[in-house]
Scaffold this motif. Structure first.
Motif, PDB file in Angstrom:
ATOM      1  N   PRO A   1     -12.699  -1.773  89.531  1.00 25.56           N
ATOM      2  CA  PRO A   1     -11.434  -1.697  88.740  1.00 25.56           C
ATOM      3  C   PRO A   1     -11.766  -2.224  87.290  1.00 25.56           C
ATOM      4  O   PRO A   1     -11.625  -1.784  86.145  1.00 25.56           O
ATOM      5  N   ILE A   2     -12.459  -3.424  87.340  1.00 23.96           N
ATOM      6  CA  ILE A   2     -13.041  -4.101  86.455  1.00 23.96           C
ATOM      7  C   ILE A   2     -13.906  -3.017  85.373  1.00 23.96           C
ATOM      8  O   ILE A   2     -13.729  -2.918  84.207  1.00 23.96           O
ATOM      9  N   LEU A   3     -14.866  -2.798  86.147  1.00 19.06           N
ATOM     10  CA  LEU A   3     -15.896  -1.746  85.293  1.00 19.06           C
ATOM     11  C   LEU A   3     -14.925  -0.604  84.796  1.00 19.06           C
ATOM     12  O   LEU A   3     -15.298  -0.247  83.675  1.00 19.06           O
ATOM     13  N   LEU A   4     -14.214  -0.008  85.546  1.00 16.84           N
ATOM     14  CA  LEU A   4     -13.462   1.416  84.996  1.00 16.84           C
ATOM     15  C   LEU A   4     -12.467   0.814  83.816  1.00 16.84           C
ATOM     16  O   LEU A   4     -12.346   1.734  82.668  1.00 16.84           O
ATOM     17  N   PHE A   5     -11.936  -0.430  83.940  1.00 15.90           N
ATOM     18  CA  PHE A   5     -11.258  -0.559  82.909  1.00 15.90           C
ATOM     19  C   PHE A   5     -11.950  -0.741  81.633  1.00 15.90           C
ATOM     20  O   PHE A   5     -11.420  -0.557  80.358  1.00 15.90           O
TER      21      PHE A   5
ATOM     22  N   SER B   1      -6.128 -11.473  87.379  1.00 14.58           N
ATOM     23  CA  SER B   1      -6.446 -12.524  86.463  1.00 14.58           C
ATOM     24  C   SER B   1      -7.555 -12.078  85.194  1.00 14.58           C
ATOM     25  O   SER B   1      -7.375 -12.220  84.112  1.00 14.58           O
ATOM     26  N   ALA B   2      -8.714 -11.780  85.962  1.00  9.83           N
ATOM     27  CA  ALA B   2      -9.883 -11.295  85.214  1.00  9.83           C
ATOM     28  C   ALA B   2      -9.242 -10.145  84.369  1.00  9.83           C
ATOM     29  O   ALA B   2      -9.720  -9.939  83.021  1.00  9.83           O
ATOM     30  N   LEU B   3      -8.591  -9.143  85.063  1.00  2.00           N
ATOM     31  CA  LEU B   3      -8.325  -7.916  83.963  1.00  2.00           C
ATOM     32  C   LEU B   3      -7.295  -8.462  83.138  1.00  2.00           C
ATOM     33  O   LEU B   3      -7.166  -7.811  81.834  1.00  2.00           O
ATOM     34  N   VAL B   4      -6.304  -9.245  83.187  1.00  2.00           N
ATOM     35  CA  VAL B   4      -5.514  -9.726  82.473  1.00  2.00           C
ATOM     36  C   VAL B   4      -6.356 -10.539  81.154  1.00  2.00           C
ATOM     37  O   VAL B   4      -5.982 -10.296  79.851  1.00  2.00           O
TER      38      VAL B   4
ATOM     39  N   LEU C   1      -2.994  -0.981  83.436  1.00  2.00           N
ATOM     40  CA  LEU C   1      -2.309  -0.756  84.601  1.00  2.00           C
ATOM     41  C   LEU C   1      -2.790   0.045  85.669  1.00  2.00           C
ATOM     42  O   LEU C   1      -2.452  -0.132  87.126  1.00  2.00           O
ATOM     43  N   VAL C   2      -3.280   1.168  85.499  1.00  2.00           N
ATOM     44  CA  VAL C   2      -4.231   1.793  86.577  1.00  2.00           C
ATOM     45  C   VAL C   2      -5.188   0.762  87.134  1.00  2.00           C
ATOM     46  O   VAL C   2      -5.297   0.995  88.317  1.00  2.00           O
ATOM     47  N   ALA C   3      -5.833   0.081  86.340  1.00  2.00           N
ATOM     48  CA  ALA C   3      -6.723  -0.698  87.012  1.00  2.00           C
ATOM     49  C   ALA C   3      -6.204  -1.681  87.960  1.00  2.00           C
ATOM     50  O   ALA C   3      -6.834  -1.851  88.979  1.00  2.00           O
ATOM     51  N   VAL C   4      -4.896  -2.184  87.758  1.00  2.00           N
ATOM     52  CA  VAL C   4      -4.353  -3.218  88.463  1.00  2.00           C
ATOM     53  C   VAL C   4      -3.924  -2.655  89.814  1.00  2.00           C
ATOM     54  O   VAL C   4      -4.220  -2.855  91.026  1.00  2.00           O
ATOM     55  N   ILE C   5      -3.445  -1.283  89.601  1.00  3.76           N
ATOM     56  CA  ILE C   5      -3.021  -0.482  90.918  1.00  3.76           C
ATOM     57  C   ILE C   5      -4.160  -0.106  91.785  1.00  3.76           C
ATOM     58  O   ILE C   5      -4.051  -0.430  93.088  1.00  3.76           O
TER      59      ILE C   5
END
Lengths: 370, 155
Positions: free
Chosen positions: A83-87, A10-13, A62-66
């Motif tokens: 993942p959040i940092l990478l995104f 949800s943070a990524l969204v 998509l990559v970050a969620v996976i």
């Protein structure tokens, strides 16, 4: 682990939604923070670059969620941060790649050749119309004061051990001996946040909003006023929502220490309210930024604002030694940024980095201890 | 009053600033007593060096068009006669400077082959234009009696 599976996506969204919405919040003469003349705002390369940007951000998401799902099985902390940092890094790269397309074409085709450019501004003292969100400020302080009063009332009845740290799932995992600091700590943070946001609303009153040369004087004044009013409302609502959430969570933890629902309602309510405030603001902002900027081919004064890309490193960092302004309107994004060509701007930048590094280090250290 | 300055022009920015303010006064957009932004505010408004703005204001002060008080800031000090209060005569040095520049301007036209009548007609056209703008601005000021509805009128 289940909490990670909910919080990280949800943070990524939210971050992805903001990244995808940002280009739509720019004036049409600043696609991806690149300044272009009025007559060039519909060039095909701009549309291609925006599509490229959205595509790359989407793929990165998509990559970050996976990655988050895969890492959740190994280590919740890594799964929540990496993942959040990478995104964020991937989205920044997408932004750089897309805006370089526009920059290159603009340069190759000499978009600014023979385009008359002007700096415009007012030489008279215009009355300040923007008010500070004093009502929201008073309401926020009142809420925090009520919560404090309740805390004082129940202080003696609170258990000797109070929770001071919560795990990712929202369950307290560390306790300490009760004292004024750990009982009223969140409320003190709430007061500080409220004060900082209120101080920002004074910056919003005086920091310059530069006029567009292609728009009429009346439109420039209306746009500047609408921007200040919009930002003042945003700051006021934000401080109220934060004060409300902190007061609620504090009071709930004192009166109903064993119930989980007040925390759940408080957290979800906070997220929903912040989202509502942001959406309302972004819809308003979108209308404001394009106001008065002529379409290509439309009748206008025939002049453009100068190409000032050289002052905007990557369209994000403003470095202009001649400019006496410490804070200026952001080029890509909403709000203010400091002028890194000004000593005071550099000082603010260093202070911000110190605060961010401090918070990150503190989080990692305190998690490590737990 | 909104003005435009050209950052790529051969004319220095401080000179452009001074010229636009003079034109604003002649067009009645600025009248004696109108407060001007401080040097700092104006530099922030345009994102240009404080020294540039300061130089423009120095010119205006030297010509007597602007007066700066430490407490109340800079105000427009002179304006077109047009039946208004006691405007002091021009300082002789400022007028001499203007005559010198006018001499060059007129010489340009003569050198290019303009007849005296054409030159005078062009000058009269500009003066008529300024008078018309002044009337519009006066009417607007009388009606609203505020200073925040000035619209873009020059350059």
């Amino acid at each position: 682990m289940t909490a990670v599976l909910i919080i990280v996506p949800s943070a990524l969204v939210v971050i992805a939604a903001v990244m995808l919405l940002l280009p739509a919040l720019m004036p049409p003469t600043l696609p991806l923070g690149v300044s272009v003349p009025v007559e060039r705002q519909a060039e095909p390369v701009i549309r291609t670059a925006l599509r490229r940007y959205r595509l790359l951000v989407g793929v990165a998401w998509l990559v970050a969620v996976i990655l988050a799902v895969a890492l959740a099985a190994v280590s919740p902390l890594t799964a929540s941060l990496v993942p959040i940092l990478l995104f964020v890094i991937a989205a920044s790269v997408a932004y750089i790649i897309a805006r370089q397309m526009i920059v290159r074409t603009k340069h190759d085709e000499q978009w600014y050749k023979d385009v008359p450019v002007r700096l415009v501004g007012s030489v008279t003292v215009d009355p300040v119309h923007t008010s500070v969100p004093a009502g929201w400020f008073a309401a926020s302080l009142l809420l925090l004061a009520i919560a404090t009063a309740i805390g004082v009332g129940v202080y003696d009845n609170l258990p000797q051990q109070v929770p001071v740290h919560w795990g990712l799932a929202g369950v307290a995992d560390r306790f300490d001996v009760k004292n004024v600091g750990n009982v009223f700590g969140p409320l003190i943070v709430g007061v500080i946040v409220t004060l900082v946001l209120f101080a920002l609303s004074f910056v919003n009153r005086v920091a310059p909003i530069r006029a567009a040369a292609s728009a009429s004087a009346a439109d420039n004044e209306l746009r500047a006023r609408a921007k200040r009013a919009g930002l003042a409302t945003l700051l006021g609502r934000m401080m109220f929502v934060i004060a409300l959430a902190i007061s609620w969570l504090s009071v709930a933890s004192w009166l109903l220490p064993d119930a989980r629902w007040p925390v759940t309602i408080g957290t979800i309510g906070l997220l929903v309210l912040i989202l509502l405030v942001l959406v309302a603001f972004l819809m308003r902002w979108r209308r404001i930024v394009a106001q008065g900027i002529p379409k290509p081919g439309a009748e206008h004064g025939g002049v453009d604002s100068p190409d000032d890309d050289r002052f905007w490193k990557a369209g994000i960092f403003y470095v202009n030694r001649d400019d006496p302004a410490i804070m200026v309107q952001r080029r890509f994004g909403v709000g203010w940024t400091m002028n890194l060509g000004h000593p005071a701007g550099v000082a603010i930048g260093v202070a911000l980095i110190a605060v961010i590094v401090g918070v990150v280090v503190f989080t990692i250290v305190s998690n490590g201890k737990a | 009053m909104q003005i435009e300055i050209d950052p790529l022009s051969d004319v220095p920015l401080y000179q452009q600033l001074r010229d636009r303010i003079v034109e604003g006064i002649a067009a009645g957009e600025l009248v004696p007593g109108d407060p001007l932004s401080s040097v700092r505010q104006l530099a922030m408004e345009f994102g240009i060096n404080i020294a540039t703005v300061s130089k423009g204001y120095d010119l205006l002060r030297a010509e007597g068009l602007v007066r700066t008080h430490r407490a109340s800031g800079s105000v427009v000090a002179r304006g077109p006669l047009s039946g208004r209060h006691d405007v002091q005569p021009w300082t002789p040095s400022a007028r001499a400077g203007w005559i010198a520049r006018l001499h060059t301007m007129l010489a340009e036209a003569v050198a290019q082959g303009e007849t005296d009548d054409d030159v005078l007609e062009a000058a009269r056209g500009i003066l008529t234009d300024l008078a018309a703008q002044r009337r519009t601005n006066d009417a607007k000021n009388d009606r609203t009696n505020t200073k925040n509805d000035r619209t873009k009128g020059n350059s």
